[in-house]
Design a protein around this motif. Structure first.
Motif, PDB file in Angstrom:
ATOM      1  N   ALA A 188       0.822  -1.210   0.000  1.00 39.59           N
ATOM      2  CA  ALA A 188       0.000   0.000   0.000  1.00 39.59           C
ATOM      3  C   ALA A 188       0.857   1.261   0.000  1.00 39.59           C
ATOM      4  CB  ALA A 188      -0.930  -0.010   1.209  1.00 39.59           C
ATOM      5  N   ASP A 189       2.023   1.172   0.646  1.00 34.53           N
ATOM      6  CA  ASP A 189       2.909   2.335   0.729  1.00 34.53           C
ATOM      7  C   ASP A 189       3.906   2.408  -0.419  1.00 34.53           C
ATOM      8  OD1 ASP A 189       1.781   3.347   3.009  1.00 34.53           O
ATOM      9  OD2 ASP A 189       3.217   2.419   4.379  1.00 34.53           O
ATOM     10  N   LEU A 190       3.866   1.448  -1.352  1.00 30.70           N
ATOM     11  CA  LEU A 190       4.876   1.410  -2.411  1.00 30.70           C
ATOM     12  C   LEU A 190       4.937   2.702  -3.229  1.00 30.70           C
ATOM     13  CD1 LEU A 190       7.092  -0.211  -3.781  1.00 30.70           C
ATOM     14  CD2 LEU A 190       5.353  -1.202  -5.296  1.00 30.70           C
ATOM     15  N   PRO A 191       3.813   3.335  -3.597  1.00 25.72           N
ATOM     16  CA  PRO A 191       3.946   4.598  -4.336  1.00 25.72           C
ATOM     17  C   PRO A 191       4.766   5.643  -3.580  1.00 25.72           C
ATOM     18  CG  PRO A 191       1.708   3.765  -4.512  1.00 25.72           C
ATOM     19  CD  PRO A 191       2.397   2.906  -3.487  1.00 25.72           C
ATOM     20  N   ASP A 192       4.559   5.743  -2.253  1.00 29.93           N
ATOM     21  CA  ASP A 192       5.358   6.685  -1.461  1.00 29.93           C
ATOM     22  C   ASP A 192       6.818   6.249  -1.401  1.00 29.93           C
ATOM     23  OD1 ASP A 192       3.196   8.330  -0.920  1.00 29.93           O
ATOM     24  OD2 ASP A 192       2.704   7.326   0.970  1.00 29.93           O
ATOM     25  N   ILE A 193       7.049   4.943  -1.271  1.00 30.49           N
ATOM     26  CA  ILE A 193       8.426   4.433  -1.227  1.00 30.49           C
ATOM     27  C   ILE A 193       9.147   4.756  -2.527  1.00 30.49           C
ATOM     28  CG2 ILE A 193       9.807   2.316  -1.188  1.00 30.49           C
ATOM     29  CD1 ILE A 193       7.714   1.159   0.780  1.00 30.49           C
ATOM     30  N   GLU A 194       8.473   4.565  -3.649  1.00 30.11           N
ATOM     31  CA  GLU A 194       9.119   4.814  -4.947  1.00 30.11           C
ATOM     32  C   GLU A 194       9.356   6.298  -5.199  1.00 30.11           C
ATOM     33  OE1 GLU A 194       8.227   1.132  -7.819  1.00 30.11           O
ATOM     34  OE2 GLU A 194       6.540   2.530  -7.644  1.00 30.11           O
ATOM     35  N   ARG A 195       8.670   7.171  -4.450  1.00 30.72           N
ATOM     36  CA  ARG A 195       8.924   8.615  -4.573  1.00 30.72           C
ATOM     37  C   ARG A 195      10.123   9.066  -3.735  1.00 30.72           C
ATOM     38  NH1 ARG A 195       3.187   8.988  -5.371  1.00 30.72           N
ATOM     39  NH2 ARG A 195       2.767   8.922  -3.132  1.00 30.72           N
ATOM     40  N   LEU A 196      10.661   8.197  -2.888  1.00 29.43           N
ATOM     41  CA  LEU A 196      11.887   8.523  -2.160  1.00 29.43           C
ATOM     42  C   LEU A 196      13.050   8.649  -3.149  1.00 29.43           C
ATOM     43  CD1 LEU A 196      11.604   5.957   0.773  1.00 29.43           C
ATOM     44  CD2 LEU A 196      11.546   8.451   1.030  1.00 29.43           C
ATOM     45  N   PRO A 197      14.139   9.323  -2.757  1.00 31.64           N
ATOM     46  CA  PRO A 197      15.346   9.261  -3.588  1.00 31.64           C
ATOM     47  C   PRO A 197      15.786   7.803  -3.763  1.00 31.64           C
ATOM     48  CG  PRO A 197      15.567  10.916  -1.857  1.00 31.64           C
ATOM     49  CD  PRO A 197      14.326  10.134  -1.542  1.00 31.64           C
ATOM     50  N   TRP A 198      16.325   7.498  -4.938  1.00 32.21           N
ATOM     51  CA  TRP A 198      16.813   6.142  -5.209  1.00 32.21           C
ATOM     52  C   TRP A 198      18.324   6.132  -4.991  1.00 32.21           C
ATOM     53  CZ3 TRP A 198      14.216   1.952  -8.267  1.00 32.21           C
ATOM     54  CH2 TRP A 198      12.820   2.061  -8.171  1.00 32.21           C
ATOM     55  N   ALA A 199      18.771   5.301  -4.054  1.00 28.63           N
ATOM     56  CA  ALA A 199      20.176   5.235  -3.671  1.00 28.63           C
ATOM     57  C   ALA A 199      20.823   3.966  -4.223  1.00 28.63           C
ATOM     58  CB  ALA A 199      20.305   5.264  -2.151  1.00 28.63           C
ATOM     59  N   PHE A 200      22.091   4.060  -4.532  1.00 27.01           N
ATOM     60  CA  PHE A 200      22.817   2.881  -5.015  1.00 27.01           C
ATOM     61  C   PHE A 200      23.025   1.943  -3.832  1.00 27.01           C
ATOM     62  CE2 PHE A 200      26.509   0.582  -6.811  1.00 27.01           C
ATOM     63  CZ  PHE A 200      25.924   0.202  -8.018  1.00 27.01           C
ATOM     64  N   SER A 201      22.492   0.724  -3.935  1.00 30.60           N
ATOM     65  CA  SER A 201      22.397  -0.186  -2.789  1.00 30.60           C
ATOM     66  C   SER A 201      23.124  -1.491  -3.060  1.00 30.60           C
ATOM     67  CB  SER A 201      20.914  -0.485  -2.487  1.00 30.60           C
ATOM     68  OG  SER A 201      20.201   0.723  -2.264  1.00 30.60           O
ATOM     69  N   HIS A 202      23.924  -1.923  -2.117  1.00 27.65           N
ATOM     70  CA  HIS A 202      24.629  -3.203  -2.205  1.00 27.65           C
ATOM     71  C   HIS A 202      23.606  -4.337  -2.174  1.00 27.65           C
ATOM     72  CE1 HIS A 202      27.257  -6.547  -1.122  1.00 27.65           C
ATOM     73  NE2 HIS A 202      28.307  -5.785  -1.395  1.00 27.65           N
ATOM     74  N   GLY A 203      23.818  -5.342  -3.002  1.00 27.15           N
ATOM     75  CA  GLY A 203      22.818  -6.393  -3.139  1.00 27.15           C
ATOM     76  C   GLY A 203      23.024  -7.628  -2.296  1.00 27.15           C
ATOM     77  N   ARG A 282       8.583  11.404   5.857  1.00 33.41           N
ATOM     78  CA  ARG A 282       9.604  10.749   5.043  1.00 33.41           C
ATOM     79  C   ARG A 282      10.344   9.685   5.848  1.00 33.41           C
ATOM     80  NH1 ARG A 282      13.602  13.689   0.782  1.00 33.41           N
ATOM     81  NH2 ARG A 282      11.654  13.640  -0.372  1.00 33.41           N
ATOM     82  N   VAL A 283      10.619   9.951   7.115  1.00 40.09           N
ATOM     83  CA  VAL A 283      11.268   8.943   7.958  1.00 40.09           C
ATOM     84  C   VAL A 283      10.402   7.691   8.037  1.00 40.09           C
ATOM     85  CG1 VAL A 283      12.011   8.378  10.304  1.00 40.09           C
ATOM     86  CG2 VAL A 283      12.624  10.590   9.297  1.00 40.09           C
ATOM     87  N   ALA A 284       9.099   7.866   8.218  1.00 44.14           N
ATOM     88  CA  ALA A 284       8.193   6.724   8.278  1.00 44.14           C
ATOM     89  C   ALA A 284       8.233   5.930   6.979  1.00 44.14           C
ATOM     90  CB  ALA A 284       6.775   7.199   8.575  1.00 44.14           C
ATOM     91  N   THR A 285       8.299   6.625   5.850  1.00 38.83           N
ATOM     92  CA  THR A 285       8.346   5.937   4.556  1.00 38.83           C
ATOM     93  C   THR A 285       9.671   5.201   4.386  1.00 38.83           C
ATOM     94  OG1 THR A 285       6.912   7.645   3.616  1.00 38.83           O
ATOM     95  CG2 THR A 285       8.111   6.258   2.072  1.00 38.83           C
ATOM     96  N   ILE A 286      10.760   5.797   4.846  1.00 36.89           N
ATOM     97  CA  ILE A 286      12.065   5.126   4.784  1.00 36.89           C
ATOM     98  C   ILE A 286      12.032   3.835   5.594  1.00 36.89           C
ATOM     99  CG2 ILE A 286      14.480   5.315   5.535  1.00 36.89           C
ATOM    100  CD1 ILE A 286      14.273   8.329   4.796  1.00 36.89           C
ATOM    101  N   LYS A 287      11.350   3.871   6.720  1.00 36.62           N
ATOM    102  CA  LYS A 287      11.261   2.665   7.542  1.00 36.62           C
ATOM    103  C   LYS A 287      10.433   1.584   6.849  1.00 36.62           C
ATOM    104  CE  LYS A 287      12.138   4.900  11.923  1.00 36.62           C
ATOM    105  NZ  LYS A 287      11.754   4.978  13.331  1.00 36.62           N
ATOM    106  N   GLN A 288       9.400   1.982   6.138  1.00 35.94           N
ATOM    107  CA  GLN A 288       8.661   1.008   5.347  1.00 35.94           C
ATOM    108  C   GLN A 288       9.539   0.456   4.226  1.00 35.94           C
ATOM    109  OE1 GLN A 288       6.240  -0.373   6.806  1.00 35.94           O
ATOM    110  NE2 GLN A 288       4.396   0.212   5.662  1.00 35.94           N
ATOM    111  N   ALA A 289      10.387   1.309   3.655  1.00 38.00           N
ATOM    112  CA  ALA A 289      11.317   0.843   2.617  1.00 38.00           C
ATOM    113  C   ALA A 289      12.287  -0.187   3.188  1.00 38.00           C
ATOM    114  CB  ALA A 289      12.081   2.026   2.025  1.00 38.00           C
ATOM    115  N   GLN A 290      12.690  -0.003   4.444  1.00 40.20           N
ATOM    116  CA  GLN A 290      13.561  -0.995   5.073  1.00 40.20           C
ATOM    117  C   GLN A 290      12.838  -2.336   5.196  1.00 40.20           C
ATOM    118  OE1 GLN A 290      14.435  -0.490   9.203  1.00 40.20           O
ATOM    119  NE2 GLN A 290      16.363  -1.631   9.096  1.00 40.20           N
ATOM    120  N   ILE A 291      11.568  -2.302   5.578  1.00 40.24           N
ATOM    121  CA  ILE A 291      10.780  -3.532   5.637  1.00 40.24           C
ATOM    122  C   ILE A 291      10.700  -4.172   4.248  1.00 40.24           C
ATOM    123  CG2 ILE A 291       8.513  -4.507   6.139  1.00 40.24           C
ATOM    124  CD1 ILE A 291       9.990  -3.636   8.606  1.00 40.24           C
TER     125      ILE A 291
END
Length: 360
Positions: A188-203, A282-291
């Protein structure tokens, strides 16, 4: 994605068997290294799932990878542009004849792996060193933030970034029922997550790939950037969980200091990115992105790089157990806890206090 197992140096044949390579190929690899490098060489003590790696002298490693896991040197270049010397210099040396293996030389990163740091220190000595690991992990995220791009500017999304919604929908349908509400909340929060800055992330942020100073625990580099890509900021924080505990008798166990380490991480991150202290949403959305990151890395089976199957009980129990630990246990992260972070109010100092208590 579910972590592929790693092989110790005692069982080097596993890689060659896995990719159905003829019995003499290991010898061909070793001979190639000896023909190109005058220094003494030997198989590295820990071998990755998708490669055979040889240590040369004290400053070089040579890696042999099948075509399916060939390195994208553009990805390695980006890693070095963003993270500097934390990513190893890498050169392509060609292929090994009819074997189908591609060959790379890399600068050997200093330090020891986090696995070795844990093994070589008792609990009292380890705590201070783990504090530095956690602090530096927060700084790594801050570096990613400073080099991040807008979603629309990520012109070539790779395997994971191009399929976030599809993967979440798979997990909604197929993960064990106890994870259902968490996955639905993240979807449900994916649209907000995708609006965050996109960072280069180790896989592949596992302890074997994190190189640290044996004396201080400070992070000196990260191995294996093969699966790195741009992802919404916060997704790459899935690796924090691996710093808060370790495997004991086949199960992940959080350290007694796990809550403190988590608080330390978020405090360091907010200090390094001050604008987040003024943006509770934004902090709340970042935490959802971590999940989301935890779900992607432990809810999707590796399957030799296919990454298209949801993990199953009875087949992928190690990854299911990590989902239980990271998402449902009292010391783990859960979207139910994260939901509370949407109500954060008050001064920046109140924000830091709030996000540091019991949150992911």
């Amino acid at each position: 994605m579910a972590d592929a197992p790693t092989d110790s140096g005692v069982s080097l044949s596993t890689f060659f068997d896995r990719y159905k390579l003829p019995s003499g190929v290991k010898g061909e690899c070793d001979e190639f290294v000896k023909s190109r490098f005058p220094e003494e060489s030997r198989p590295c003590p820990f071998q990755g799932y998708c490669s055979y790696t040889v240590c040369v002298g004290t400053g070089t490693v040579v890696q042999f990878r099948p075509f399916a896991h060939k390195l994208d040197l553009g990805v390695i270049t980006t890693a070095r542009e963003v993270f500097g010397t934390l990513a190893p210099e890498t050169d392509y040396l060609g292929d090994l004849g009819q074997t189908g293996l591609h060959i790379y030389s890399m600068r050997r990163l200093p330090g020891v792996s986090l696995i070795d740091l844990r093994a070589d220190n008792d609990r009292s000595a380890l705590r201070a060193k783990l504090e530095n690991v956690v602090r530096d992990f927060a700084q790594l995220q801050a570096i990613g933030w400073r080099h991040a791009k807008l979603n629309k500017d990520v012109t070539e999304k790779r395997t994971v970034g191009s399929s976030l919604k599809w993967r979440l929908e798979l997990m909604v349908a197929r993960l064990p029922r106890r994870f259902h509400n968490i996955v639905v909340s993240v979807l449900a929060d994916l649209p907000d997550i995708e609006r965050l800055p996109w960072a280069f992330s180790h896989g592949d942020l596992i302890p074997a790939n994190i190189m640290v100073c044996p004396e201080s625990g400070k992070i000196l580099g990260l191995l294996d950037w093969a699966e790195a890509e741009y992802l919404p900021f916060g997704v790459g924080m899935y690796g924090l969980q691996e710093l808060l505990g370790e495997d004991k008798d086949g199960r992940f166990v959080f350290y007694p200091e796990a809550k403190y380490f988590r608080e330390l991480f978020w405090g360091e991150l907010i200090a390094a990115i001050p604008e987040l202290s003024r943006d509770t949403r934004r902090v709340a959305t970042i935490k959802q992105a971590q999940i989301l990151g935890i779900l992607l890395w432990h809810g999707i089976a590796f399957d030799n790089g296919k990454l298209d199957r949801v993990v199953e009980e009875g087949k992928d129990d190690a990854e299911i157990e990590r989902l239980d630990a990271f998402l449902l246990s009292p010391l783990g992260s859960s979207s139910r806890i994260l939901g509370k972070s949407r109500m954060l109010l008050g001064s920046p100092f109140a924000l830091v206090r709030k996000i540091c208590v019991g949150n992911p």
